[in-house]
Enzyme design. Structure first.
Site, mmCIF file in Angstrom:
data_model
loop_
_atom_site.group_PDB
_atom_site.id
_atom_site.type_symbol
_atom_site.label_atom_id
_atom_site.label_comp_id
_atom_site.label_asym_id
_atom_site.label_seq_id
_atom_site.Cartn_x
_atom_site.Cartn_y
_atom_site.Cartn_z
ATOM 1 N N CYS A 81 0.782 -1.372 -0.208
ATOM 2 C CA CYS A 81 -0.081 0.061 -0.024
ATOM 3 C C CYS A 81 0.460 1.318 0.496
ATOM 4 O O CYS A 81 0.283 2.521 -0.333
ATOM 5 C CB CYS A 81 -0.620 0.108 1.698
ATOM 6 S SG CYS A 81 -0.315 0.193 3.139
ATOM 7 N N GLN A 82 2.382 1.744 0.156
ATOM 8 C CA GLN A 82 2.992 2.324 0.541
ATOM 9 C C GLN A 82 2.772 3.785 -1.032
ATOM 10 O O GLN A 82 2.762 4.634 -0.701
ATOM 11 C CB GLN A 82 4.697 2.432 0.214
ATOM 12 C CG GLN A 82 5.124 1.422 1.374
ATOM 13 C CD GLN A 82 5.037 -0.553 1.221
ATOM 14 O OE1 GLN A 82 4.670 -0.322 0.927
ATOM 15 N NE2 GLN A 82 5.165 -0.870 2.068
#
Length: 344
Positions: A81-82
């Site tokens: 999800c970065q």
């Protein structure tokens, strides 16, 4: 009550977990009556934790390579999800963003009844989501997105996550929030003694400067109070950081849910992670409890990798709430009876 197949044998819907980490989302599904069939991740320590606490089906493996000969009723996945998180750079060119497309590869190959993709809320507003959704729709899946806050489903933590639900067996209802008061840090940590020999009840030894800061921070205080009352303990750079970044070096409010437990919760400069009354950051076990992880879990690795395993996961009460709705949809389609307790 368990459900059974036509031959009378015990039966639980099977699932595959991609980007499984230490298995928090898997555990939510397992506790709702599902059975893990395969779990994959590139993090060796996370896989060791999964195998120690959930199932030996977990393997270190490349999610981009679809396995042949594996069947599952459900695929769950938490791709990196970065590239979408408001706490990160939100770089649309982050190569990790493309990994989410692998989930569509698995769905197209295995044809599960339901697929669940978990990510940060911003994921649903990206081109990568649009690409994945288009492929799922072409494969005859109806796609829904729920953005839910873990605190409303029994976690003692404020944490919003997006769940993309793709189903070919009917509409999956959004889980209803709990009607009871939100659980607090006091409820899950202070009111439940931790065993003295718990190997996860540990935290980093502070530097002399950090120790002085801990001792100077009052109840409910944080960086602002340090800058106001003990400027000698503060670097000059602190005065130049934007206001939204000042909720660090903060003590947790014991009478409220915690803020989001990040992978870096052992570092007081990353958020409000200092114990309400003791001069230290919260321990690995305390962080795990805020994620709904049972005390029976012993996670594998050094403290920093363990903190990453904890912070990367979906709070178990939230994952269980989603899993129950997926189970209900599958059972409506099959005519079976749920295997989980409504009180779970």
């Amino acid at each position: 009550m368990t459900h059974s197949d036509p031959r009378g044998a015990r039966w639980k819907p099977r699932f595959i977990d991609l980007f499984c980490g230490a298995g928090l989302l898997s555990y939510g599904f397992k506790s709702a009556g599902f059975r893990p069939n395969l779990a994959l991740d590139v993090d060796r320590k996370a896989i060791q934790s999964y195998r120690a606490n959930i199932s030996k089906c977990a393997e270190v493996g490349d999610v981009s390579e679809v396995r042949d000969g594996i069947n599952a009723d459900v695929i769950i996945a938490g791709p990196p999800c970065q590239g979408f998180s408001t706490l990160g750079r939100r770089d649309p060119k982050d190569v990790r963003n493309e990994l989410g497309l692998s989930v569509a590869d698995w769905v197209e190959a295995i044809r599960p009844k339901v697929a669940v993709i978990e990510n940060v809320p911003g994921f649903a507003n990206t081109e990568w989501f649009d690409l994945i959704k288009a492929r799922l729709v072409r494969a005859d899946y109806a796609v829904q997105v729920f953005v839910l806050d873990a605190v409303e489903y029994g976690a003692a933590q404020k944490r919003k996550r997006a769940f993309t639900i793709a189903s070919r067996v009917g509409h999956v209802e959004c889980p209803s929030p709990r009607r009871s008061k939100p659980r607090t840090f006091k409820d899950v940590v202070l009111n439940r003694p931790i065993k003295p020999n718990d190997p996860m009840h540990i935290w980093p030894a502070p530097s002399p400067l950090a120790q002085q800061r801990f001792e100077a921070i009052p109840y409910m205080g944080g960086k602002r109070e340090l800058m106001l009352y003990r400027p000698d303990l503060c670097p000059e750079s602190w005065s130049h950081i934007p206001g939204e970044a000042t909720d660090v070096w903060g003590r947790i409010d014991p009478n409220s849910p915690s803020n989001t437990i990040r992978c870096s919760f052992l570092n007081p400069s990353k958020g409000r992670y200092i114990h309400p009354f003791e001069d230290r950051v919260i321990s690995l076990r305390e962080g795990a409890r805020l994620q709904g992880i049972p005390d029976s879990w012993i996670m594998q690795g050094e403290p920093t990798p363990i903190a990453r395993q904890i912070g990367n996961g979906v709070p178990i009460p939230l994952g269980r709430a989603i899993a129950k709705q997926v189970m209900a949809t599958i059972l409506r389609n099959s005519g079976e009876t749920p295997a989980y307790s409504a009180a779970a």
